[in-house]
Each structure stands twice: as structure tokens, then as C-alpha cells.
Design a protein around this motif. Structure first.
Motif, short mmCIF file in Angstrom:
data_model
loop_
_atom_site.label_atom_id
_atom_site.label_comp_id
_atom_site.label_asym_id
_atom_site.label_seq_id
_atom_site.Cartn_x
_atom_site.Cartn_y
_atom_site.Cartn_z
N PHE A 209 0.79 -1.23 0.00
CA PHE A 209 0.00 0.00 0.00
C PHE A 209 0.83 1.28 0.00
CE2 PHE A 209 -2.55 -3.04 2.72
CZ PHE A 209 -3.33 -3.48 1.68
N GLY A 210 2.15 1.17 0.17
CA GLY A 210 2.98 2.36 0.32
C GLY A 210 2.86 3.35 -0.83
N ASN A 211 2.79 2.84 -2.05
CA ASN A 211 2.72 3.72 -3.22
C ASN A 211 1.33 4.29 -3.47
OD1 ASN A 211 5.28 4.12 -4.25
ND2 ASN A 211 5.30 2.22 -5.39
N MET A 212 0.35 3.91 -2.65
CA MET A 212 -1.02 4.40 -2.86
C MET A 212 -1.37 5.58 -1.96
SD MET A 212 -3.20 0.87 -3.19
CE MET A 212 -2.52 -0.58 -3.98
N GLY A 213 -0.56 5.83 -0.93
CA GLY A 213 -0.90 6.89 0.03
C GLY A 213 -0.71 8.28 -0.54
N SER A 214 -1.67 9.16 -0.27
CA SER A 214 -1.57 10.54 -0.76
C SER A 214 -0.75 11.41 0.18
CB SER A 214 -2.98 11.13 -0.90
OG SER A 214 -3.65 11.11 0.35
N ASN A 215 -0.49 10.92 1.39
CA ASN A 215 0.38 11.64 2.33
C ASN A 215 1.23 10.59 3.06
OD1 ASN A 215 -1.20 10.72 4.74
ND2 ASN A 215 -2.77 12.01 3.77
#
Length: 395
Positions: A209-215
């Protein structure tokens, strides 16, 4: 018993040669079959005459363990495909026959050849050859939902590989343990191992999920919304995750055990077992090139899987619990196979993609588990725990 297995083994070689000759006569062959035929014929001749010269025996043994897993599965899958084209036998019957062949095909090879291997390097090669043969050579599907599921998700292969692993380990006098019992663990050791397991679970989330976070918070920790929107855990994802987690961790147990036995007199055997098994695990992903993955993506995968392989090896050395690293590996693959490609989160570029052309996540996934592994292997308390576990495992 062994003589009967040797007869079956030679018969299997002969049947492979006969089927190849038929393919040639029917003009239904490709160039690779010439190589397959030549190797199978050479191995049959050596097997029948059983030369006494040591260099010939060693060379023939190496040739057998490096090629026969592929030859047997390659020609068997071609034979099943040939049967399905005849339209003389019902597809369900062909499917059942395919499952039986897939299950039994490597047993004579293991009983005749693998039992004789006492060199640690040849043992590593033999396990890798067997493992990759399962990866590369799938049996053709026949249209029956149940049989196709057994073949597509390699349920038959899992059962076969597990039984074969038990047989090989028994022949090599290596004890197979799902749940190695640790007699004593200090509070410091227990807390360190607990932190290691918590870190491993977090790393799985960050990996997926790391590359999906907006912050940064959403990239590193707050995954609730991403999970609810992006995950679709279903039967297909579950079945896809079973095979790699199970078979790759059994292979890791093989590699760690072989390397520990080969280096048991060395001071840094824990490092050899960890780094060596991780290297074999990472380069073992090269067949993904055949699945149309780019060389750049494969390189990234090999680098990151090396680091994860170190972490999995350290978890096993600390806990002695094979089922635990299977479960962690399964969780990682289950999440990976369950992420939907159409969710708004999986489609967007997260905050980490703005760093180093999106490579920051890969860099962290490589550095963090490798750093954790080095710390655990170096920390006095866990180093003592690992050395004690190794001593008990070897004995």
C-alpha cells in the motif's frame, strides 16, 4: 524396494524416448525435443550400464538432477496435450490422468537419484531444479472446473512437492520440523522476536500500500481506507497465494538446512545460511521473464526479494517455526493478489512516487528488511538464540 524403483525410473526414461520418436515420426516436434531426446537417451545409457569411474558417475548424477525434472514434466505435459487432441478419451478422464502423472512423475527420480547426493552444492542445485520445473512446466487444462483448479493453482503440485520434500530430507538425514520447539527464551529475546514479527506484518502493508498513500501517514501507516477500497479477497486470490507461500518456504527450509550442515563448523554460519538462502530465493524468480515481465522489473523484484528472503530466513532462525514464515508469506501474496486494479487508490500515484521516479518504495523495501536482518543477526541476545537453535537443528 530400490531395485523396483530403479526399474520404474528406467521405464520412465524409455517411455519418454519412445514418445519423442513418435513426435518425430508424426512431424509434430520442435527443436527443443532434440535436446530432450539426447539427454534422456544419454541418461538411460548411463543408468543401464552404471559406470564405476567416479568422474562419470558424478557427471551423470549432475546431469540427471539438473535436467530430468524438466524432461519428465515437459514430455508428460506434451503427452497429455497429445491425448486431448485425439478426441478418443473423455476430457475428465484425461484430466484425472494428468493429475496422477503430475503427482507421481518425480517420485522415481527422487528415490533413485536424489538419495545419492551427499555434496551440499549438488543438493542446492537439485532442489532448485525440482522447484523451477514445477514453476515452468504446467500441465494443460481440459475444461473441467475442479480438475482445472487443481492444475491451475497447482494443488496437486503442492501435495506432491511436500511428500517429495519429506522423502528427500529423510534420505539426507535432515529432520523436517514445522514447529521447532525453543526450550528457553529470555524476556529480551522474546520482545525482540515479537518486534521482528510486528515489523514483518507492517512491511507487508507498506509493500502493498505504500505507493497508494496521498500523504506520508497514509503511505506508512494509515491504510484503512485503502484496504476497504482496494482489496477484494476471494477464492481465486486465496488459491493463488497458497502455492508460492507453501512451496517457496519449503524450498527455503531446504536451502537453510543444507547451508547450515555445510557450514556448521564455521563461526558465521548464521550469515551464510541467511544470505545464501536469500540469494537462491531471489534468483529463483528468473522464470518470471517468461511471463512477459520486463528485465528492469525483474531486476527490481530480485533485489527486493533478496532482502525479504533475508528477513524470512532470520524469522525462521529465531523462531524455528516453518508454519510462521509460510503464514507471513501467504499474507503478503494474498494481499498482492487481492488488490483490484480499478480502485481509485490503486490507480493513483501516491506521495512516494514523487521521490526518485517512484523508486523510493522499492529502496525502502530493500533497505528496511535487510537492516532488520543485520541487526537481529548481530544483536548479542538474538545471536545467541539463533546459534542455540542452529545447534539443536543440526543435532
Amino acid at each position: 524396494m530400490l531395485s523396483k524403483v530403479k526399474i520404474i525410473f528406467n521405464l520412465q526414461l524409455i517411455l519418454n524416448i519412445i514418445f519423442f520418436i513418435y513426435l518425430v515420426l508424426s512431424k509434430n516436434y520442435i527443436k527443443i525435443n532434440y535436446i530432450v531426446f539426447s539427454i534422456a537417451l544419454l541418461i538411460l545409457i548411463v543408468s543401464l550400464f552404471n559406470p564405476k569411474i567416479k568422474i562419470f558417475k558424478l557427471s551423470s548424477n549432475f546431469l540427471e538432477i539438473a535436467t530430468l525434472p524438466f524432461i519428465f514434466r515437459y514430455l508428460a505435459s506434451n503427452f497429455i496435450q497429445y491425448l486431448s487432441l485425439l478426441n478418443m478419451i473423455s476430457l475428465p478422464l484425461i484430466g484425472c490422468f494428468s493429475c496422477l502423472i503430475s503427482f507421481f512423475i518425480n517420485f522415481p527420480l527422487v528415490m533413485v537419484n536424489y538419495r545419492k547426493i551427499d555434496n551440499w552444492f549438488l543438493r542446492l542445485i537439485s532442489v532448485q531444479a525440482l522447484m523451477i520445473s514445477y514453476e515452468l512446466l504446467a500441465f494443460p487444462l481440459i475444461g473441467n472446473s475442479i480438475i482445472d483448479a487443481l492444475l491451475r493453482y497447482r494443488i496437486i503440485d503442492i501435495i506432491s512437492f511436500f511428500i517429495i520434500a519429506i522423502l528427500i530430507l529423510k534420505k539426507w538425514k535432515i529432520n523436517f520440523r514445522w514447529n521447532f520447539t525453543i526450550v528457553h527464551m529470555t524476556i529480551t529475546q522474546a520482545l525482540t522476536v515479537l518486534l521482528l514479527l510486528i515489523f514483518s506484518i507492517w512491511l507487508i502493508g507498506f509493500n502493498q500500500f505504500g505507493n497508494m498513500g496521498s500523504n506520508l501517514s497514509e503511505a506508512f501507516f494509515y491504510w484503512k481506507d485503502i484496504i476497504q477500497s482496494s482489496l477484494n479477497i476471494n477464492t481465486t486470490a486465496f488459491l493463488k497465494a497458497i502455492t508460492p507461500s507453501f512451496m517457496e518456504e519449503i524450498e527455503r527450509f531446504f536451502n537453510i538446512s543444507i547451508l547450515l550442515l555445510a557450514t556448521y563448523k564455521m563461526k558465521y554460519k548464521r550469515w551464510t545460511a541467511t544470505l545464501g538462502s536469500a540469494f537462491i530465493f531471489s534468483v529463483g524468480h528468473w522464470p518470471n521473464l517468461l511471463n512477459h515481465i520486463s528485465l528492469n522489473d525483474l531486476s527490481t523484484q530480485i533485489i527486493t526479494t533478496f532482502s525479504m528472503g533475508c528477513l524470512f530466513a532470520v524469522i525462521y532462525l529465531c523462531t524455528g517455526k516453518l508454519w510462521l514464515i509460510i503464514a507471513i508469506h501467504f499474507l503478503n501474496d494474498l494481499i498482492g493478489f487481492s488488490i483490484t486494479s480499478t480502485s481509485p487508490y490503486s490507480l493513483r500515484l501516491g506521495i512516494l512516487t514523487s521521490y526518485y521516479n517512484g523508486m523510493l518504495t522499492s529502496v525502502l523495501i530493500f533497505v528496511l528488511p535487510l537492516l532488520a536482518s543485520v541487526l537481529i543477526l548481530s544483536f548479542k541476545e538474538t545471536r545467541q538464540l539463533i546459534n542455540n537453535n542452529i545447534q539443536k537443528a543440526i543435532n
